[in-house]
Design an enzyme around this catalytic site. Structure first.
Site, PDB file in Angstrom:
ATOM      1  N   HIS A 104      44.133  40.667  46.014  1.00  0.00           N
ATOM      2  CA  HIS A 104      43.397  39.772  45.117  1.00  0.00           C
ATOM      3  C   HIS A 104      43.168  38.422  45.784  1.00  0.00           C
ATOM      4  CE1 HIS A 104      42.003  38.049  41.291  1.00  0.00           C
ATOM      5  NE2 HIS A 104      42.626  36.959  41.708  1.00  0.00           N
TER       6      HIS A 104
ATOM      7  N   CYS B 123      41.407  44.328  40.194  1.00  0.00           N
ATOM      8  CA  CYS B 123      42.795  44.727  40.488  1.00  0.00           C
ATOM      9  C   CYS B 123      43.191  45.915  39.613  1.00  0.00           C
ATOM     10  CB  CYS B 123      43.753  43.553  40.280  1.00  0.00           C
ATOM     11  SG  CYS B 123      43.731  42.361  41.638  1.00  0.00           S
TER      12      CYS B 123
ATOM     13  N   GLY C  87      26.873  32.574  40.588  1.00  0.00           N
ATOM     14  CA  GLY C  87      26.673  33.967  40.185  1.00  0.00           C
ATOM     15  C   GLY C  87      27.894  34.859  40.237  1.00  0.00           C
TER      16      GLY C  87
ATOM     17  N   HIS D  94      34.143  40.306  46.404  1.00  0.00           N
ATOM     18  CA  HIS D  94      33.466  41.601  46.524  1.00  0.00           C
ATOM     19  C   HIS D  94      32.137  41.438  47.227  1.00  0.00           C
ATOM     20  CE1 HIS D  94      32.604  39.750  42.597  1.00  0.00           C
ATOM     21  NE2 HIS D  94      31.393  40.266  42.701  1.00  0.00           N
TER      22      HIS D  94
ATOM     23  N   ASN E  30      28.597  36.678  46.089  1.00  0.00           N
ATOM     24  CA  ASN E  30      28.518  35.438  45.320  1.00  0.00           C
ATOM     25  C   ASN E  30      29.869  34.733  45.407  1.00  0.00           C
ATOM     26  OD1 ASN E  30      25.880  36.104  44.386  1.00  0.00           O
ATOM     27  ND2 ASN E  30      26.777  37.434  42.836  1.00  0.00           N
TER      28      ASN E  30
HETATM   29  P1  5GP Z   1      29.408  39.177  40.618  1.00  0.00           P
HETATM   30  O1  5GP Z   1      28.406  38.670  39.638  1.00  0.00           O
HETATM   31  O2  5GP Z   1      30.802  38.689  40.314  1.00  0.00           O
HETATM   32  O3  5GP Z   1      29.018  38.931  42.067  1.00  0.00           O
HETATM   33  O4  5GP Z   1      29.402  40.741  40.472  1.00  0.00           O
HETATM   34  C1  5GP Z   1      30.270  41.418  39.618  1.00  0.00           C
HETATM   35  C2  5GP Z   1      29.753  42.818  39.469  1.00  0.00           C
HETATM   36  O5  5GP Z   1      30.802  43.603  38.941  1.00  0.00           O
HETATM   37  C3  5GP Z   1      28.580  42.938  38.499  1.00  0.00           C
HETATM   38  O6  5GP Z   1      27.464  43.489  39.184  1.00  0.00           O
HETATM   39  C4  5GP Z   1      29.111  43.843  37.389  1.00  0.00           C
HETATM   40  O7  5GP Z   1      28.148  44.749  36.912  1.00  0.00           O
HETATM   41  C5  5GP Z   1      30.279  44.539  38.047  1.00  0.00           C
HETATM   42  N1  5GP Z   1      31.366  44.890  37.155  1.00  0.00           N
HETATM   43  C6  5GP Z   1      31.965  44.078  36.232  1.00  0.00           C
HETATM   44  N2  5GP Z   1      32.953  44.717  35.596  1.00  0.00           N
HETATM   45  C7  5GP Z   1      33.002  45.970  36.134  1.00  0.00           C
HETATM   46  C8  5GP Z   1      33.835  47.117  35.897  1.00  0.00           C
HETATM   47  O8  5GP Z   1      34.732  47.129  35.044  1.00  0.00           O
HETATM   48  N3  5GP Z   1      33.587  48.218  36.650  1.00  0.00           N
HETATM   49  C9  5GP Z   1      32.615  48.262  37.604  1.00  0.00           C
HETATM   50  N4  5GP Z   1      32.448  49.409  38.288  1.00  0.00           N
HETATM   51  N5  5GP Z   1      31.818  47.205  37.861  1.00  0.00           N
HETATM   52  C10 5GP Z   1      32.008  46.073  37.131  1.00  0.00           C
HETATM   53 ZN    ZN Z   2      41.891  40.974  41.477  1.00  0.00          ZN
END
Ligand code: 5GP
Ligand code: ZN
Length: 110
Positions: A44, A5, A90, A97, A84
């Site tokens: 969100h 967000c 995960g 996303h 995920n």
């Molecule tokens: P999840 O594990 O929740 O499916 O994926 C989260 C993804 O968000 C991870 O691949 C991580 O590297 C990415 N990520 C986390 N914080 C940030 C951020 O502040 N900026 C960006 N561009 N990616 C982020």
């Molecule tokens: Zn959010």
């Protein structure tokens, strides 16, 4: 406010590759492939498992449309798409996303 967000709000920077009124796509900060993009609804919604509302379901389904748009724009010959749902599966960031990964580097500069 969650980290994604804050990216939507431009409070923290990200390399944005697609934006419209409802969606945002940006490069993952810690890429697991030469191309690693995260596609999110600006709204969100914490987790895929919490989507019950008909309009929210439509919003989440259309994440695929943004993926197609990026694949076409960037001429990506192949990719992996995944999402995920819940931290024990995960999910680190509690804002829905879709991951778009490709072993191919995008041919076009963002
Ligand atoms: P999840 O594990 O929740 O499916 O994926 C989260 C993804 O968000 C991870 O691949 C991580 O590297 C990415 N990520 C986390 N914080 C940030 C951020 O502040 N900026 C960006 N561009 N990616 C982020
Ligand atoms: Zn959010």
């Amino acid at each position: 406010m969650c980290v994604f967000c804050k990216i939507v709000d431009k409070q923290i920077p990200a390399e944005i590759v697609y934006e419209d009124d409802k969606y945002l796509a940006f490069k993952d900060i810690n890429p697991k492939a030469p191309t690693h993009i995260l596609i999110i609804p600006k709204k969100h919604i914490e987790s895929f498992h919490l989507v019950k509302d008909k309009d929210d379901k439509k919003l989440v389904k259309w994440l695929l449309d943004i993926a197609w748009e990026i694949i076409d724009q960037q001429n990506l010959p192949g990719c992996q798409l995944h999402m995920n749902s819940w931290s024990d599966h995960g999910q680190e960031v509690p804002h829905i996303h879709l991951h778009l990964l490709s072993k191919d580097k995008t041919s076009i500069k963002w």
